[in-house]
Design a protein around this motif. Structure first.
Motif, PDB file in Angstrom:
ATOM      1  N   ASP A   1     -25.812  -4.700  -9.128  1.00 31.02           N
ATOM      2  CA  ASP A   1     -27.154  -5.657  -9.211  1.00 31.02           C
ATOM      3  C   ASP A   1     -26.668  -7.012  -8.637  1.00 31.02           C
ATOM      4  O   ASP A   1     -26.008  -7.268  -7.981  1.00 31.02           O
ATOM      5  CB  ASP A   1     -27.551  -5.877 -10.819  1.00 31.02           C
ATOM      6  CG  ASP A   1     -26.756  -6.764 -11.785  1.00 31.02           C
ATOM      7  OD1 ASP A   1     -25.466  -7.112 -11.081  1.00 31.02           O
ATOM      8  OD2 ASP A   1     -26.859  -6.891 -12.729  1.00 31.02           O
ATOM      9  N   ALA A   2     -27.469  -8.056  -8.918  1.00 27.37           N
ATOM     10  CA  ALA A   2     -27.401  -9.331  -8.254  1.00 27.37           C
ATOM     11  C   ALA A   2     -26.078 -10.173  -8.737  1.00 27.37           C
ATOM     12  O   ALA A   2     -25.575 -10.985  -8.093  1.00 27.37           O
ATOM     13  CB  ALA A   2     -28.240 -10.322  -8.468  1.00 27.37           C
TER      14      ALA A   2
ATOM     15  N   THR B   1     -32.291  -6.822  -9.571  1.00 26.16           N
ATOM     16  CA  THR B   1     -32.201  -8.243  -9.103  1.00 26.16           C
ATOM     17  C   THR B   1     -31.491  -8.898 -10.180  1.00 26.16           C
ATOM     18  O   THR B   1     -31.436 -10.125 -10.021  1.00 26.16           O
ATOM     19  CB  THR B   1     -33.307  -8.581  -8.546  1.00 26.16           C
ATOM     20  OG1 THR B   1     -34.263  -8.803  -9.861  1.00 26.16           O
ATOM     21  CG2 THR B   1     -34.078  -7.842  -7.580  1.00 26.16           C
TER      22      THR B   1
ATOM     23  N   SER C   1     -36.718 -14.675  -8.327  1.00 29.22           N
ATOM     24  CA  SER C   1     -36.652 -13.209  -7.652  1.00 29.22           C
ATOM     25  C   SER C   1     -37.991 -12.742  -7.512  1.00 29.22           C
ATOM     26  O   SER C   1     -38.025 -11.342  -7.165  1.00 29.22           O
ATOM     27  CB  SER C   1     -35.600 -12.352  -8.708  1.00 29.22           C
ATOM     28  OG  SER C   1     -36.111 -12.325  -9.731  1.00 29.22           O
TER      29      SER C   1
ATOM     30  N   HIS D   1     -38.830  -9.502  -5.376  1.00 25.82           N
ATOM     31  CA  HIS D   1     -38.315  -8.351  -5.381  1.00 25.82           C
ATOM     32  C   HIS D   1     -37.967  -7.830  -6.717  1.00 25.82           C
ATOM     33  O   HIS D   1     -37.725  -6.493  -7.140  1.00 25.82           O
ATOM     34  CB  HIS D   1     -36.502  -8.653  -4.696  1.00 25.82           C
ATOM     35  CG  HIS D   1     -36.749  -9.393  -3.648  1.00 25.82           C
ATOM     36  ND1 HIS D   1     -37.028  -8.597  -2.450  1.00 25.82           N
ATOM     37  CD2 HIS D   1     -36.445 -10.511  -3.111  1.00 25.82           C
ATOM     38  CE1 HIS D   1     -36.932  -9.692  -1.496  1.00 25.82           C
ATOM     39  NE2 HIS D   1     -36.398 -10.702  -1.842  1.00 25.82           N
ATOM     40  N   SER D   2     -38.072  -8.601  -7.743  1.00 19.93           N
ATOM     41  CA  SER D   2     -37.755  -8.156  -9.006  1.00 19.93           C
ATOM     42  C   SER D   2     -38.868  -7.596  -9.861  1.00 19.93           C
ATOM     43  O   SER D   2     -40.258  -7.709  -9.801  1.00 19.93           O
ATOM     44  CB  SER D   2     -37.416  -9.115  -9.929  1.00 19.93           C
ATOM     45  OG  SER D   2     -38.359 -10.456 -10.376  1.00 19.93           O
TER      46      SER D   2
END
Lengths: 460, 460
Positions: A31-32, A72, A134, A137-138
């Motif tokens: 993940d991020a 994310t 985010s 994208h999240s």
């Protein structure tokens, strides 16, 4: 993973939705946080019934399940740190089911990307206020699991303020619904309340009913330059107490200002103690102009050396440029960035930044800070110059621990936006008493007696 | 109650704070449901430690404890239906501990009366938005326990939107704190979220940290007269979707209009299908005038035969008079009032009122309705003419059950404001599945394994 288990999942989901190959495992291992943990498989449920079937099967056999939105997350919430199956919603459960204009509500599946919803509802002049950085994208399922915040929290609140109702699957496969498509619902326990921010550890969301708001017709941006953080924060307090509530009140400290200026050379005042970027919105232009007049008044009263209102969108973008480029600019201070999203009562922000200056001196790291002045949520960045120097890295983590202790002492929280996951799990005992930790473990047990759902996260 | 138990409480609290005489028991046997249940004693804790000592002692011995605010509850939440000790906060734990102007927060003990807080914070130009009709008498601890709503919910939300943090004592005597003095806090489970609306059955509040807001500088009232409920509700939908969010949007149906007019003769239009009373507020007069212009536009578009804006406070009071006197006026329709506070998604309000008309016809009761058009919360009143006629009363309760079934069918909830307590406990199985009820029982057990805290309420 036993072969018979794999065959079961392939049978119920089809082989296109149940994957046990290395490629899928790797693709869903991160993940991020940039940490990697290989799961034992990746499943793409097509609907609520699939989730129920999967969970029931896993619950009976003690197989770990980790729900995952878009990956994310900043705290490892969706990482399979103890192995198990990733339950991913991006393939099938990514639909906006309904936009209800009479009740100003959207009903979505957990895999819908925040920005996708924003674009759809904007067609009707609406928006979904929670705006994590985010958001392009999240997923909304992830946003609700982590109770994501954002820039607009001062005025509009955070994710939990916009979840009216949800459907979820319990670890034993039972499907529940919680809340209603209404602001008011006080029948039974607030099940949605405890599921929000539970980091995928209590139940798996299958449907979310989210509150929308009408897009404000006007918005304007302004900037104030202050000699120090204290005066900037006083200006924030005075503004908010007067009844003017900007959508955003963002700040950059001196180190952040210098970093952006060094990288982009846009004429920022490198001797300033702090910059505040303010955005006001509303439906009546005269009304937000009046807001800006009052903000200017309080800013100048608190010794702002400059107050600039953007005259058009380009100027607004220029003002936001500094704030939006903090994160990349501060890389000049070190190769390893230990960034946290601590939050203190906003009145304690000056004390926090003073304390951070001391930590900086003590450990010899630059610690640029920027973030949300309106709600006390600070992105702190302990910059370790040489990421290959074990000694330095170790010192960096000691500085992080000291930062958390300072935050707690000031009445703050380990995390304002990102959640605990694994990255802050070891600090939970700084923030919570044994009684509180035990209570959380008991709640976990009430939902998930076999501990199959994203277990051992959050220090539980 | 065993003599040794009584002596223990007298020892730790002093005899002035531990009462086992009939007078005290009777005084604490009732609430606004007008039902009576004699407790075994009444205790006045002086502080958090007292609460902890009492609970620990009771938990070890299986003695039931029922927390009680001001006893204004509408669903029996504070009644000792199974005996046990009343824990009352009005004597000692009734203090405002802090008004924090920088963070716009008040810290209060649970026994503080809502209006007392309003008056104190008004001195600083602030207010606490949740405004239950009982606010002059009800306590904030009770408001949080029941998650009280009010007139301003459309714009400002309800109690749960204003509880930032709290301290509470678990049944085993352990003291916990939940939440922070910040909008953002995502560390650990949302313990405050599950405690709000738990009707005193999970833990006892010892301190509440509440979010305040700046008092709007201007407010104006208007009224629209509509041919039917459908057109009134369409006007509500259009207004809210346009971004105009009045603080209140209240409605009266034809029966309510007729009742008020019969009693007070103030010139209400007795042939109207519905009246909407609207209040807008804000800091800029021009802005709320613009709001009213748009409201007028939508109201006339939806066939309002009249739209009247109050020119001064007296005229505003006259407009509000009708709405505020509904409750007493409808007494003309029957001696026994079976009133509920059901809530449906506001788009379903016309369907609900149509269904209610059918129930009215079927059972032969007048059912006047009024309430909160903006949030779908309707005060329905099944008026039983002769309260001594057992046959009629029984039929009344059958009509109530049918009303709840209709509400659930329309996606609504048994209670928007009052809670479940004992008065709606037997209907919980209409609204919740076995899985949901079991989950709530498991949560109850996680907090209160010995089931000593306000047990068996809410059908648990």
């Amino acid at each position: 993973m036993k072969e018979e288990f794999k065959q079961y999942f392939i049978k119920i989901l089809g082989k296109e939705n149940a994957h046990f190959d290395q490629t899928h495992k790797i693709a869903y291992s991160y993940d991020a946080t940039k940490k990697h943990y290989l799961p034992d498989g990746v499943l793409f449920p097509r609907n609520e019934e699939d989730i129920s079937d999967i969970l029931k099967f896993c619950n009976d056999r003690g197989i770990i399940v980790v729900p995952r939105g878009a990956g994310t997350g900043m705290s490892g919430g969706s990482l399979a740190v103890n192995g198990g199956l990733i339950l991913a919603f991006e393939k099938h459960m990514n639909k906006i089911l309904e936009i209800d204009l009479d009740n100003l509500v959207a009903v979505v599946q957990p895999g819908v990307i925040n920005m996708h919803l924003q674009k759809e509802v904007a067609k009707y002049g609406l928006f979904y206020p929670p705006d994590p950085a985010s958001m392009e994208h999240s997923s909304l399922g992830g946003n609700v699991s982590e109770n994501a915040g954002g820039m607009r929290a001062t005025k509009y609140g955070i994710t939990k303020d916009y979840v009216l109702a949800l459907r979820a699957v319990l670890p034993n496969g039972e499907i529940i619904s919680a809340g209603k498509r209404t602001v008011k619902d006080v029948a039974g326990y607030n099940l949605a309340g405890i599921l929000i921010a539970s980091e995928g550890s209590l139940a798996v969301f299958s449907e979310l009913t989210l509150k929308l708001a009408a897009l404000p017709k006007f918005k304007k941006t302004a900037m104030g330059i202050f000699p120090n953080v204290k005066s900037a924060m006083n200006a924030v307090f005075k503004t908010l107490a007067s009844g003017v509530t900007p959508a955003s009140m963002e700040f950059l400290d001196n180190l952040s200002i210098c970093a952006v200026e060094t990288k982009f050379n846009i004429g920022l005042p490198i001797n300033a103690g702090a910059i505040l970027v303010v955005e006001v919105d509303g439906n009546i232009e005269a009304s937000i102009d009046e807001d800006l007049k009052m903000i200017k008044h309080y800013f100048l009263e608190e010794n702002a050396s400059e107050f600039k209102i953007a005259r058009d969108e380009k100027e607004a973008k220029d003002i936001w440029f500094a704030r939006k480029n903090c994160s990349q600019s501060i890389a000049m201070y070190g190769k390893l960035k230990l960034n946290e999203d601590i939050t203190v009562p906003r009145s304690k922000l000056p004390d926090l930044l003073e304390g951070i200056a001391e930590i900086s001196k003590k450990y010899g790291f630059k610690i640029p800070c920027f973030g949300h002045a309106g709600d006390g949520n600070v992105h702190t960045n302990i910059m370790v110059e040489d990421k290959n120097n074990q000694e330095q890295v170790k010192k960096g983590y000691l500085a992080v621990e000291e930062l958390f202790k300072l935050t707690i002492k000031l009445g703050g929280t380990l995390s304002g936006e990102h959640g605990i996951g694994i990255s802050k799990a070891s600090f939970m005992n700084l923030a919570f008493s044994d009684a509180e930790m035990n209570l959380m473990r008991n709640i976990k047990k009430a939902f998930d007696p076999n501990n199959i759902l994203n277990p051992f996260k959050m220090g539980l």
